[in-house]
Design an enzyme around this catalytic site. Structure first.
Site, PDB file in Angstrom:
ATOM      1  N   ARG A  90       0.827  -1.202   0.000  1.00  5.76           N
ATOM      2  CA  ARG A  90       0.000   0.000   0.000  1.00  5.76           C
ATOM      3  C   ARG A  90       0.860   1.250   0.000  1.00  5.76           C
ATOM      4  NH1 ARG A  90      -4.294  -0.507   4.162  1.00  5.76           N
ATOM      5  NH2 ARG A  90      -5.243  -1.415   2.324  1.00  5.76           N
ATOM      6  N   TYR A  91       1.925   1.224   0.780  1.00  7.91           N
ATOM      7  CA  TYR A  91       2.793   2.399   0.913  1.00  7.91           C
ATOM      8  C   TYR A  91       3.972   2.270  -0.061  1.00  7.91           C
ATOM      9  CZ  TYR A  91       0.353   3.490   5.305  1.00  7.91           C
ATOM     10  OH  TYR A  91      -0.577   3.808   6.255  1.00  7.91           O
ATOM     11  N   ARG A  94       7.302   0.083   1.649  1.00  7.15           N
ATOM     12  CA  ARG A  94       7.211  -1.048   2.575  1.00  7.15           C
ATOM     13  C   ARG A  94       6.001  -1.916   2.263  1.00  7.15           C
ATOM     14  NH1 ARG A  94       5.663   3.727   4.272  1.00  7.15           N
ATOM     15  NH2 ARG A  94       4.261   4.131   6.011  1.00  7.15           N
ATOM     16  N   CYS A 103      -2.992 -18.083  14.860  1.00  6.19           N
ATOM     17  CA  CYS A 103      -2.618 -17.278  16.020  1.00  6.19           C
ATOM     18  C   CYS A 103      -2.696 -18.134  17.281  1.00  6.19           C
ATOM     19  CB  CYS A 103      -3.537 -16.071  16.172  1.00  6.19           C
ATOM     20  SG  CYS A 103      -3.247 -14.818  14.905  1.00  6.19           S
ATOM     21  N   CYS A 107      -8.396 -13.265  18.370  1.00  8.95           N
ATOM     22  CA  CYS A 107      -9.024 -12.038  18.865  1.00  8.95           C
ATOM     23  C   CYS A 107     -10.392 -11.912  18.214  1.00  8.95           C
ATOM     24  CB  CYS A 107      -8.192 -10.822  18.486  1.00  8.95           C
ATOM     25  SG  CYS A 107      -6.502 -10.841  19.111  1.00  8.95           S
ATOM     26  N   CYS A 110     -10.449  -9.196  15.392  1.00 14.59           N
ATOM     27  CA  CYS A 110      -9.331  -9.292  14.435  1.00 14.59           C
ATOM     28  C   CYS A 110      -9.643  -8.614  13.100  1.00 14.59           C
ATOM     29  CB  CYS A 110      -8.973 -10.745  14.178  1.00 14.59           C
ATOM     30  SG  CYS A 110      -7.654 -10.942  12.961  1.00 14.59           S
ATOM     31  N   ARG A 112      -8.115  -9.273  10.407  1.00 17.37           N
ATOM     32  CA  ARG A 112      -8.012 -10.263   9.326  1.00 17.37           C
ATOM     33  C   ARG A 112      -8.812 -11.513   9.639  1.00 17.37           C
ATOM     34  NH1 ARG A 112      -2.538  -8.549   9.570  1.00 17.37           N
ATOM     35  NH2 ARG A 112      -2.551  -6.571   8.471  1.00 17.37           N
ATOM     36  N   ASP A 270     -10.962  -1.091  13.889  1.00 23.74           N
ATOM     37  CA  ASP A 270     -11.391  -1.121  12.491  1.00 23.74           C
ATOM     38  C   ASP A 270     -12.867  -1.518  12.408  1.00 23.74           C
ATOM     39  OD1 ASP A 270      -8.854  -0.471  11.535  1.00 23.74           O
ATOM     40  OD2 ASP A 270      -8.217  -2.567  11.536  1.00 23.74           O
ATOM     41  N   ASP A 307      -6.972   3.500  10.865  1.00 24.93           N
ATOM     42  CA  ASP A 307      -6.600   2.899   9.592  1.00 24.93           C
ATOM     43  C   ASP A 307      -7.833   3.116   8.702  1.00 24.93           C
ATOM     44  OD1 ASP A 307      -4.921   1.611   7.842  1.00 24.93           O
ATOM     45  OD2 ASP A 307      -4.452  -0.017   9.237  1.00 24.93           O
ATOM     46  N   LYS A 314      -2.957   4.649   7.436  1.00 21.98           N
ATOM     47  CA  LYS A 314      -3.139   5.130   8.805  1.00 21.98           C
ATOM     48  C   LYS A 314      -3.090   6.650   8.857  1.00 21.98           C
ATOM     49  CE  LYS A 314      -0.948   0.945  10.507  1.00 21.98           C
ATOM     50  NZ  LYS A 314      -0.527   0.410   9.186  1.00 21.98           N
TER      51      LYS A 314
HETATM   52  C1  LIG Z   1       0.357  -0.414   8.984  1.00 18.52           C
HETATM   53  C2  LIG Z   1       0.807  -0.821   7.678  1.00 18.52           C
HETATM   54  C3  LIG Z   1       2.137  -0.645   7.292  1.00 18.52           C
HETATM   55  C4  LIG Z   1       3.180  -0.030   8.202  1.00 18.52           C
HETATM   56  O1  LIG Z   1       2.899   1.284   8.507  1.00 18.52           O
HETATM   57  P1  LIG Z   1       3.878   2.115   9.426  1.00 18.52           P
HETATM   58  O2  LIG Z   1       3.158   3.388   9.695  1.00 18.52           O
HETATM   59  O3  LIG Z   1       5.150   2.289   8.650  1.00 18.52           O
HETATM   60  O4  LIG Z   1       4.125   1.310  10.674  1.00 18.52           O
HETATM   61  C5  LIG Z   1       2.501  -1.040   6.034  1.00 18.52           C
HETATM   62  N1  LIG Z   1       1.613  -1.589   5.181  1.00 18.52           N
HETATM   63  C6  LIG Z   1       0.332  -1.765   5.523  1.00 18.52           C
HETATM   64  C7  LIG Z   1      -0.606  -2.342   4.531  1.00 18.52           C
HETATM   65  C8  LIG Z   1      -0.110  -1.399   6.787  1.00 18.52           C
HETATM   66  O5  LIG Z   1      -1.398  -1.599   7.126  1.00 18.52           O
END
Ligand SMILES: *Cc1c(COP(=O)(O)O)cnc(C)c1O
Length: 381
Positions: A90-91, A94, A103, A107, A110, A112, A270, A307, A314
């Site tokens: 998404r980002y 990362r 798990c 939870c 959860c 997921r 969520d 989120d 986020k």
């Molecule tokens: C939370 C999340 C991250 C990591 O986010 P940070 O703010 O860097 O901790 C990366 N990818 C996804 C899809 C996430 O939900």
């Protein structure tokens, strides 16, 4: 078999067992169990003191899980950002790498729920494909290994995955997201820690929601991890009847910090289907952060985030500390509510004379807003 595996084997997993142990209506529990998987391992079960207490509410099924009209199965639209099963990109730099479908307890809230317990969604072949994707995308410098819980994999499986990631030159840091130090601290063995140590820089985000989850066992696990040089962070989900109380949350954050865990995020719950009875209003989270900031160590104050439903990622929320930002001064209130003013340096000649403050790169939210007054910083940062 290791001790943690034996504990896991003795978990409550069937509706009948759960109904019997807690004196619940077996038919109701089995209706819920048909939708959402149950597991309560004997260690965590032993921490529950009474029916309906904060630990009970996190893991014991409730008939209201079948009732939530606003809830969604994939509120964060993770599936939409998944180039392949088990990987969310998404980002920009990362990815979230889901390597386990299991798990140590499940939870009830959860994120997921739709995936956990489903072996088809995360399996060894999808892990190889995920590694391959990360290898082909050189912009990925941070991999968050999650699930399910990655620490429920065997030492050998986990070792192989971490080794695969470390062999990719552009992967700078690896993070593990796990609830094991809370749910099944016995899993944190010396052998596991020896493996993790090979793959530095490796970070770990643990998940605790209540001060009573910090036990001698979980302290031992966190201590082993911290001694291995693993920077520890925590993620906490704001939950009604669990931790929606500033005093409880403050105690949790302080206890985590004393275990060398730096609180990282508090999440607004969520909009997962079947969790309305556990969600709070957003104002509650803002009130909690306000009662932390300034009143206890800054190290114990995490970011409160939502989120975004629909996959926006986020967004941090802050109580309103900034009253105004003008060309000349910033007026703000401190943690006690007292007002202070900070005088700005004059603008440099080369700076464009815009009457908007520098933070606002995008058009202001309300076009009619007075030009000298910025939207509160919490809306922009
Ligand atoms: C939370 C999340 C991250 C990591 O986010 P940070 O703010 O860097 O901790 C990366 N990818 C996804 C899809 C996430 O939900």
């Amino acid at each position: 078999m290791e001790r943690w595996q034996k504990l896991l084997q003795k978990s409550l997993t069937s509706a009948e067992e759960v109904a019997e142990v807690f004196g619940l209506d077996a038919k109701e529990v089995s209706q819920v169990a048909n939708r959402f998987r149950i597991r309560i391992n004997p260690y965590y079960l032993g921490l529950i003191k009474a029916k309906g207490d904060p630990l009970y509410r996190q893991v014991v099924p409730d008939i209201r899980e079948l009732e939530d009209p606003c809830g969604m199965l994939d509120p964060l639209a993770e599936d939409q950002d998944s180039p392949l099963p088990g990987l969310v990109h998404r980002y920009p730099d990362r990815v979230l790498f889901l390597v386990s479908h299991e798990c140590a307890s499940y939870c009830r809230f959860c994120t997921r729920k739709r995936l956990v317990g489903d072996c088809d969604k995360m399996n060894p072949s999808s892990i190889d494909q995920g590694l391959d994707y990360i290898r082909r995308h050189s912009e990925i410098r941070d991999v968050i290994v999650s699930g399910g819980d990655p620490l429920l994999l065997t030492d050998a499986r986990l070792d192989a995955i971490l080794k695969g990631l470390r062999a990719i030159p552009h992967v700078e840091i690896i993070r593990i997201g796990t609830r094991v130090p809370c749910f099944l601290p016995q899993r944190v063995t010396r052998r596991l820690v020896r493996i993790l140590k090979h793959y530095h820089p490796l970070f770990m985000n643990v998940h605790f929601n209540h001060p009573d989850e910090i036990t001698p066992e979980s302290r031992r696990a966190l201590n082993l991890l911290a001694n291995a040089g693993i920077p520890l962070g925590s993620q906490t989900v704001l939950l009604k009847g669990v931790n929606d109380d500033p005093a409880v949350m403050k105690r949790l954050m302080q206890k985590l910090l004393a275990c060398r865990v730096r609180p990282y995020y508090i999440f607004q719950s969520d909009m997962i289907a079947g969790t309305a009875h556990l969600r709070t209003r957003v104002e509650k989270g803002l009130k909690i952060v306000k009662e932390l900031r300034g009143w206890t160590s800054g190290l114990a104050v995490p970011h409160f985030v939502i989120d975004c439903p629909g996959g926006g990622g986020k967004v941090p929320l802050l109580p309103e500390y900034v009253e105004s930002i003008s060309d000349r001064e910033v007026v703000m209130r401190n943690y006690e509510g007292r007002r202070f003013t900070y005088r700005q340096v004059p603008r440099e000649k080369t700076e464009p004379v815009t009457r908007r403050a520098p933070l606002a790169e995008k058009p202001p939210l309300e076009p009619d807003a007075a030009p000298e007054v910025l939207a509160p910083v919490s809306r922009i940062v």
